[in-house]
Design a protein around this motif. Structure first.
Motif, PDB file in Angstrom:
ATOM      1  N   ALA A 298       5.670  11.074  -0.384  1.00 50.39           N
ATOM      2  CA  ALA A 298       4.945  10.759   0.782  1.00 50.39           C
ATOM      3  C   ALA A 298       3.597  10.335   0.522  1.00 50.39           C
ATOM      4  N   THR A 299       3.096  11.256  -0.471  1.00 47.35           N
ATOM      5  CA  THR A 299       1.824  11.098  -0.740  1.00 47.35           C
ATOM      6  C   THR A 299       1.640   9.994  -1.621  1.00 47.35           C
ATOM      7  N   LYS A 300       2.425   9.826  -2.610  1.00 45.33           N
ATOM      8  CA  LYS A 300       2.300   8.593  -3.485  1.00 45.33           C
ATOM      9  C   LYS A 300       2.712   7.148  -2.592  1.00 45.33           C
ATOM     10  N   PHE A 301       3.419   7.228  -1.675  1.00 45.69           N
ATOM     11  CA  PHE A 301       3.787   6.207  -0.670  1.00 45.69           C
ATOM     12  C   PHE A 301       2.452   5.580  -0.011  1.00 45.69           C
ATOM     13  N   PHE A 302       1.455   6.778   0.398  1.00 47.95           N
ATOM     14  CA  PHE A 302       0.299   6.399   0.945  1.00 47.95           C
ATOM     15  C   PHE A 302      -0.710   5.874  -0.277  1.00 47.95           C
ATOM     16  N   THR A 303      -0.927   6.744  -1.201  1.00 46.90           N
ATOM     17  CA  THR A 303      -1.943   6.255  -2.309  1.00 46.90           C
ATOM     18  C   THR A 303      -1.571   5.046  -2.872  1.00 46.90           C
ATOM     19  N   CYS A 304      -0.514   4.804  -3.291  1.00 48.29           N
ATOM     20  CA  CYS A 304      -0.085   3.573  -3.727  1.00 48.29           C
ATOM     21  C   CYS A 304       0.070   2.285  -2.954  1.00 48.29           C
ATOM     22  N   THR A 305       0.219   2.473  -1.526  1.00 50.40           N
ATOM     23  CA  THR A 305      -0.023   1.300  -0.721  1.00 50.40           C
ATOM     24  C   THR A 305      -1.385   0.889  -0.688  1.00 50.40           C
ATOM     25  N   LEU A 306      -2.104   2.036  -0.600  1.00 50.84           N
ATOM     26  CA  LEU A 306      -3.641   1.681  -0.357  1.00 50.84           C
ATOM     27  C   LEU A 306      -4.134   1.080  -1.980  1.00 50.84           C
ATOM     28  N   ALA A 307      -3.463   1.339  -2.867  1.00 53.68           N
ATOM     29  CA  ALA A 307      -3.741   0.821  -4.240  1.00 53.68           C
ATOM     30  C   ALA A 307      -3.814  -0.778  -4.309  1.00 53.68           C
ATOM     31  N   ILE A 308      -2.952  -1.392  -3.661  1.00 53.91           N
ATOM     32  CA  ILE A 308      -2.756  -2.801  -3.344  1.00 53.91           C
ATOM     33  C   ILE A 308      -3.691  -3.267  -2.146  1.00 53.91           C
ATOM     34  N   MET A 309      -3.882  -2.419  -1.159  1.00 53.96           N
ATOM     35  CA  MET A 309      -4.483  -2.877  -0.002  1.00 53.96           C
ATOM     36  C   MET A 309      -5.822  -3.047  -0.275  1.00 53.96           C
ATOM     37  N   TYR A 310      -6.636  -2.216  -1.191  1.00 56.13           N
ATOM     38  CA  TYR A 310      -7.748  -2.194  -1.581  1.00 56.13           C
ATOM     39  C   TYR A 310      -8.108  -2.298  -2.813  1.00 56.13           C
TER      40      TYR A 310
END
Length: 455
Positions: free
Chosen positions: A108-120
């Protein structure tokens, strides 16, 4: 006070109960906050990796598969062999259970952090798109938080040095290919042997890392699947030939995880050891993998989050568990002075007599070298953010010299340095992800709704 004592104190200070709250508590928050929805789309994530949902004209440098391979090259490495051995020796079998828990919430942590990696994502001075916790912080949060981006990069320079992998690679080659066959006395100083092996590793790494992320991704996408297949083939053989013992060892892992008299110092001690080793192995919440996934060629953040989510499942739930079973079945963890990868090598020698240690050496070469490649990219990203990409060569040369230090240092010194750095790297990564979690949740709702409509 020796270097081991100093580094041990630093690691213990960094890995207090607060890290349990930050990494596991933060991961549980992500797990509940996303309502487990991403976990229902693991099949879709695999399809993305297979190239079934391409992003035509998207920004980025490497494919989804390349990003996952690069990230996996950084996570599926010596942490799955040497670090699991350290976990069992220090925390007992129960530490493996807490590695599993850390991996589940880490997905779950990687889903959030790596979604943010593309978002920002941000851009460097050359105008090239880059990703990582430092860009998430500077692009997604107000200026009062920007000091965390600098903090992450400063600590990341140390955390991404190739210390553990280079140390363990040199150790297993020295012990099993030089000392054991009798080419060198076992009771004499091995400094010059270690240094010579370190130079060989340094030259090999230099031939790849000076080519940048595209060359790293190209090498990783070929090497990572092969090394996992070889290693898991050995593991399946050992498990198949000892299949009747497997239920006992799974039971032992669970009971020891909640034992007040465990080797790790009770439930809390064993829990912290397991989480510490899992963080080193799968890097969920540490921020390193965010930099690899931030380079993916996609304009859809949630897709990369789904791809990244596969990492801890492969790394910890599958590969680390396989290592743990081999060590437990062999019985070497119950006595002896072997540490890290040498303990794993002894386990392979007992469970696969004759050929076992040499198959492990082959795997170790793949695991460690590919991880070092990826660490060079991660550290380079931190350096470029702080000092500019034009000066990157200076860091790369320093990175290569660090291999020589790692080759000649003790395992305990290396583990302590990396542990302390990883704990500090987790602070800006997790804080920024928690603050920006509502953005990920909104993007997820829109993506999964669109996906449902298309079906």
């Amino acid at each position: 006070m020796t270097l081991v004592d100093i580094t041990q104190q630093l690691a213990d200070m960094a890995w207090g109960p607060h890290m349990l709250v930050l990494l596991v508590g933060g991961g549980l928050f992500f797990l509940i906050y996303c309502r487990f929805i991403p976990f229902r789309y693991i099949g879709h994530a695999i399809d993305i990796v297979r190239g079934k949902h391409p992003d035509d004209g998207a920004q980025g440098h490497i494919s989804h598969a390349g990003a996952l391979s690069s990230a996996m090259a950084g996570t599926v490495g010596m942490g799955n062999i040497g670090s699991v051995a350290v976990a069992i020796m220090v925390g007992g079998p129960g530490a493996i259970f807490w590695m599993w828990i850390s991996a589940i919430v880490g997905m779950a942590t990687k889903f959030f952090t790596c979604t943010l990696a593309i978002m920002y994502r941000g851009k460097d001075e050359n105008g090239d798109v880059q990703g990582g916790p430092m860009y998430i912080i500077t692009q997604g949060l107000s200026k009062k938080w920007h000091f965390l981006a600098v903090f992450f990069c400063v600590v990341g320079l140390v955390g991404n040095f190739p210390l553990f992998n280079a140390n363990q690679l040199v150790q297993i080659i020295r012990e099993w290919l030089i000392i054991k066959p009798g080419y060198y006395p076992a009771n004499e100083s091995t400094f010059w042997i270690d240094l010579s092996l370190g130079i060989v590793v340094m030259l090999l790494v230099a031939s790849v890392i000076l080519g940048g992320i595209k060359r790293i991704a190209s090498v990783a996408s070929k090497v990572v699947p092969l090394m996992i297949m070889i290693y898991m083939g050995c593991a399946f053989y050992v498990i198949a030939t000892h299949v009747t013992e497997i239920p006992y060892y799974f039971s032992l892992i669970i009971t020891e995880a909640f034992s007040l008299n465990s080797v790790g110092g009770g439930i809390l001690g064993t829990m912290l050891i397991g989480i510490r080793r899992a963080a080193f192995s799968n890097e969920a919440g540490i921020g390193t993998e965010v930099m690899a996934h931030g380079s993916a060629k996609t304009n859809e953040p949630v897709k990369e989050g789904l791809v990244a989510m596969l990492g801890p499942a492969i790394d910890t739930l599958i590969v680390c568990t396989a290592t743990a079973m081999i060590i437990l079945i062999s019985g070497v963890w119950q006595g002896g002075e072997a540490q890290g990868v040498n303990l794993s090598a002894q386990a392979f020698e007992i469970t696969m007599p004759g050929v076992g240690p040499y198959l492990l050496i082959l795997c170790v070469v793949f695991f460690s070298i590919s991880t070092i490649f990826t660490q060079a990219f991660y550290g380079g990203q931190c350096f470029a953010f702080l000092f500019g990409r034009k000066k990157l060569r200076f860091y790369q040369y320093f990175f290569l010299c660090a291999i020589l230090f790692a080759a000649t240092a003790s395992l305990q010194e290396i583990v302590n340095i990396i542990d302390a750095a990883y704990a500090l790297m987790a602070i800006p990564t997790m804080v920024s992800a928690i603050l920006l979690a509502p953005k990920v949740r909104l993007a997820s709702k829109l993506y999964f709704a669109k996906l449902a409509n298309n079906h």
